[in-house]
Design an enzyme around this catalytic site. Structure first.
Site, mmCIF file in Angstrom:
data_model
loop_
_atom_site.group_PDB
_atom_site.id
_atom_site.type_symbol
_atom_site.label_atom_id
_atom_site.label_comp_id
_atom_site.label_asym_id
_atom_site.label_seq_id
_atom_site.Cartn_x
_atom_site.Cartn_y
_atom_site.Cartn_z
ATOM 1 N N ARG A 88 44.951 44.316 37.383
ATOM 2 C CA ARG A 88 44.141 43.108 37.200
ATOM 3 C C ARG A 88 44.955 41.837 37.404
ATOM 4 N NH1 ARG A 88 39.958 45.600 33.509
ATOM 5 N NH2 ARG A 88 38.426 44.024 33.043
ATOM 6 N N ARG A 171 35.521 35.997 30.156
ATOM 7 C CA ARG A 171 36.058 37.084 30.989
ATOM 8 C C ARG A 171 35.882 36.778 32.477
ATOM 9 N NH1 ARG A 171 32.667 41.606 28.723
ATOM 10 N NH2 ARG A 171 33.658 42.956 30.240
HETATM 11 P P1 AMP Z 1 36.972 46.545 30.961
HETATM 12 O O1 AMP Z 1 36.489 47.730 30.188
HETATM 13 O O2 AMP Z 1 37.613 46.920 32.255
HETATM 14 O O3 AMP Z 1 35.907 45.492 31.116
HETATM 15 O O4 AMP Z 1 38.135 45.896 30.086
HETATM 16 C C1 AMP Z 1 37.869 45.403 28.777
HETATM 17 C C2 AMP Z 1 39.035 44.562 28.312
HETATM 18 O O5 AMP Z 1 40.220 45.378 28.219
HETATM 19 C C3 AMP Z 1 39.432 43.393 29.203
HETATM 20 O O6 AMP Z 1 38.649 42.233 28.968
HETATM 21 C C4 AMP Z 1 40.892 43.196 28.810
HETATM 22 O O7 AMP Z 1 41.017 42.535 27.561
HETATM 23 C C5 AMP Z 1 41.370 44.638 28.607
HETATM 24 N N1 AMP Z 1 41.898 45.223 29.853
HETATM 25 C C6 AMP Z 1 41.399 46.291 30.537
HETATM 26 N N2 AMP Z 1 42.142 46.558 31.620
HETATM 27 C C7 AMP Z 1 43.136 45.628 31.640
HETATM 28 C C8 AMP Z 1 44.213 45.351 32.513
HETATM 29 N N3 AMP Z 1 44.421 46.080 33.613
HETATM 30 N N4 AMP Z 1 45.040 44.322 32.204
HETATM 31 C C9 AMP Z 1 44.849 43.586 31.094
HETATM 32 N N5 AMP Z 1 43.843 43.775 30.234
HETATM 33 C C10 AMP Z 1 42.982 44.790 30.492
#
Ligand code: AMP
Ligand code: ADP
Length: 220
Positions: A88, A171
């Site tokens: 990310r 986000r």
């Molecule tokens: P997601 O389920 O992919 O929407 O991720 C939910 C949350 O997890 C994000 O808003 C971040 O806080 C954290 N997160 C997930 N993947 C990453 C990543 N590769 N780098 C940093 N934070 C992450």
């Protein structure tokens, strides 16, 4: 095969990843799911990640890179992996290359699923997730057969605490600033493929599957 599924929050990465992983026999590795499990289990990682996740910020690179490094070295990853939500940041992408080099692996495809911001807001605020198997639904666009019950495992569906309007907006901002630059990073490599995610789940799936079929043939 190692495939990266990219795109803004709500683009449909998790939804497509479930299907693509099944169709291509890949292991679905989602950093979001891993971090949510860690928070739920109150592990050291979970305690460190929780506040960032709750306010819609990214968890620091070094924490996420460490869990991916460990996960990709697991034996069950040897058959092929579909990465969802990682990398990310450009720092994470560079670290991933190092990790893959060490494991003698390479990225076969980077698929970027794109959707306009207003639609992302609708998708994320209506999203429901299974407490049991983390399958994803939408109250209007992809409802379960029985209200609030997972079609796959009969688990209870819940709304993620970061799927509220204010946190979603944060986000999406974080995505524009920190993750969007990755598109250019991967466009420079010839493994990048953009997909219009503003179509039906089925249409998006068909396009990704056709592209991966082609990459598989090219890779052999
Ligand atoms: P997601 O389920 O992919 O929407 O991720 C939910 C949350 O997890 C994000 O808003 C971040 O806080 C954290 N997160 C997930 N993947 C990453 C990543 N590769 N780098 C940093 N934070 C992450
Ligand atoms: P991401 O993993 O990229 O954050 P999800 O796969 O969780 O996104 O999808 C976000 C929400 O949008 C979910 O509620 C999902 O059911 C819904 N959704 C996913 N793909 C589509 C689509 N093509 N059309 C309409 N809704 C979709």
């Amino acid at each position: 095969m190692l495939v990266i599924l990219m795109g803004p929050p709500g683009a449909g990465k998790g939804t497509q990843a479930e299907r693509i992983a099944r169709e291509f026999d890949l292991l679905h590795v989602s950093t979001g799911d891993m971090l949510r499990s860690a928070v739920k289990d109150k592990t050291t990682l979970g305690e460190k990640a929780k506040a960032y996740m709750e306010r819609g910020a990214l968890v620091p690179d070094e924490l996420v890179i460490a869990i991916i490094k460990e996960r990709l070295a697991d034996t069950d990853c040897a058959g092929g992996v579909l990465l969802d939500g990682f990398p990310r940041t450009v720092e994470q992408a560079e670290a991933l290359e190092q990790v893959l080099d060490d494991l003698s692996l390479k990225i076969d495809a980077v698929i970027n699923v794109d959707v306009a911001k207003d639609e992302l807001l609708n998708r994320l605020t209506g999203r429901r997730v299974c407490r049991g198997c983390a399958s994803t639904y939408h109250i209007k666009f992809n409802p379960p057969r029985v209200r609030n019950i997972c079609d796959h495992c009969s688990g209870e569906l819940y709304q993620r605490s970061d799927d509220t309007v204010d946190t979603v907006k944060e986000r999406l901002d974080v995505y524009s600033k920190q993750t969007h630059p990755l598109i250019e990073y991967y466009q420079r490599k010839n493994i990048y493929h953009a997909v219009d995610g503003a179509r039906s789940i089925e249409a998006v799936f068909e396009e990704i599957a056709a592209y991966l079929e082609k990459s598989k043939i090219k890779g052999n």
